[in-house]
Write an enzyme that holds these catalytic residues in place. Sequence first.
Site, PDB file in Angstrom:
ATOM      1  N   THR A 165       0.874  -1.177   0.000  1.00 12.60           N
ATOM      2  CA  THR A 165       0.000   0.000   0.000  1.00 12.60           C
ATOM      3  C   THR A 165       0.904   1.217   0.000  1.00 12.60           C
ATOM      4  O   THR A 165       2.031   1.136   0.462  1.00 12.60           O
ATOM      5  CB  THR A 165      -0.825   0.057   1.309  1.00 12.60           C
ATOM      6  OG1 THR A 165      -1.683  -1.076   1.370  1.00 12.60           O
ATOM      7  CG2 THR A 165      -1.665   1.307   1.425  1.00 12.60           C
ATOM      8  N   VAL A 174     -12.541  -5.810   1.579  1.00  7.95           N
ATOM      9  CA  VAL A 174     -12.099  -4.417   1.657  1.00  7.95           C
ATOM     10  C   VAL A 174     -11.169  -4.298   2.850  1.00  7.95           C
ATOM     11  O   VAL A 174     -11.490  -4.771   3.944  1.00  7.95           O
ATOM     12  CB  VAL A 174     -13.315  -3.480   1.813  1.00  7.95           C
ATOM     13  CG1 VAL A 174     -12.866  -2.055   2.080  1.00  7.95           C
ATOM     14  CG2 VAL A 174     -14.185  -3.534   0.559  1.00  7.95           C
ATOM     15  N   GLY A 175     -10.012  -3.689   2.631  1.00  7.18           N
ATOM     16  CA  GLY A 175      -9.055  -3.512   3.723  1.00  7.18           C
ATOM     17  C   GLY A 175      -9.278  -2.201   4.452  1.00  7.18           C
ATOM     18  O   GLY A 175     -10.353  -1.593   4.384  1.00  7.18           O
ATOM     19  N   GLY A 221      -0.114  -2.464   6.029  1.00  9.59           N
ATOM     20  CA  GLY A 221      -0.009  -3.734   6.736  1.00  9.59           C
ATOM     21  C   GLY A 221      -1.372  -4.388   6.858  1.00  9.59           C
ATOM     22  O   GLY A 221      -2.288  -4.046   6.098  1.00  9.59           O
TER      23      GLY A 221
HETATM   24  N1  ASP Z   1      -3.502  -2.331   4.489  1.00 12.22           N
HETATM   25  C1  ASP Z   1      -3.733  -2.942   3.214  1.00 12.22           C
HETATM   26  C2  ASP Z   1      -4.900  -3.865   3.291  1.00 12.22           C
HETATM   27  O1  ASP Z   1      -5.074  -4.534   4.285  1.00 12.22           O
HETATM   28  C3  ASP Z   1      -2.581  -3.697   2.692  1.00 12.22           C
HETATM   29  C4  ASP Z   1      -1.228  -3.131   2.957  1.00 12.22           C
HETATM   30  O2  ASP Z   1      -1.085  -2.097   3.529  1.00 12.22           O
HETATM   31  O3  ASP Z   1      -0.252  -3.721   2.557  1.00 12.22           O
HETATM   32  O4  ASP Z   1      -5.601  -3.961   2.320  1.00 12.22           O
END
Ligand code: ASP
Length: 364
Positions: free
Chosen positions: A214, A243-244, A266
């Site tokens: 991200t 959905v994150g 994360g």
């Molecule tokens: N936070 C993002 C999600 O969970 C992924 C990431 O930050 O790497 O979709």
Amino acid sequence: MDRPTRREFLKTGALAGLGALGGDLLGARATLAGEVPRLASAGLAAPVVIASRNGLRATERAMELLEAGSDSLEAVVAGVNIVEGDPEDRGVGYGGLPNALGVVQLDASVMHGPTRGAGAVAALEGFKHPSRVAMAVMQYTDHVLLVGEGAKRFALEMGFKEENILTDSARRRWLDWRAGLSPDDDYLTPEQSEEGVSGFGLLDAWEGRRRYGTINCCAVDAAGNLSGVTTTSGLSFKVPGRVGDSPIIGAGLYVDNDVGAVGSTGRGEAAIKSCGSMLIVERMRHGLAPVDACLEALRRIVRFTVEKRLLDEDGHPNFNVNFYAVNKRGEHGAAAIWSGSRYAVYDSKGNRLEDSAYLLERAS
Ligand code: ASP
């Protein structure tokens, strides 16, 4: 005797509240009872831009625009657009790894401090720059979050160009992941194939474990105005429709123009369940330094993580979460659950990566 008017009553309440909060806080606007305190921006010498580790090009571009007088949201969005358009970054925009069905679904959110604006899209398919679509949701609708088909329809209506955003290398990685899912299905891994070649052989160890990826970028301009953006293709090979945290206001991003801007990367589920970015802004509002506020939110995530499947043999989370924070005074910091994380920062000392603070040391 005249009874106090409601207005006078509110005024008294607000002043009493502020008295108890100490000298760190500006905010003598005594119009609302118990009005939340603000941080003073006095002393901010120059703009400050921060981003996740993959954001050095974003901080560079955003700073260039801020120095040219650009609005803080336009600056950070233009910054992350570089990474969204880069096919080599497999966690963001074009080139992002797809979901379990091989379809890239993107999440993004923006917040504009001065106007208190927010916009977001989730599970958006077919557009390289979901952050721009999120910005359009903020600017041209009365809503905050559009998802899936509705988000796509809106993007088309607004004139965004639909494109194939699944790169060949992302598609092949997905095929590899799928072949390795079960020895009982009909997709062959190199080990199962007579020729030893059926799998594409592209997955490295990290990708075998699935990938997060991200970009978050937040800025405070020289006048103390704040904005932020978070944009992602989310967890690789996720359940379609998952959905994150990135498009969830208060989880993957939160900006309060009185206080600061925070974003996360994360494991999104952990940032959502802790309302991490919002929590950090609130702790900064009440005087914590950005890095300490990030650490406090991470401690909460660690404490909330009780599911066995999410714990390593020592009982620690087997995932990572990063938070990035900048306050109205330009003070910044970042922290992660596990050691080894870094973040991008461009301030009066230049553009660079700095080490993030952490709670747990990874055995090397
Ligand atoms: N936070 C993002 C999600 O969970 C992924 C990431 O930050 O790497 O979709």
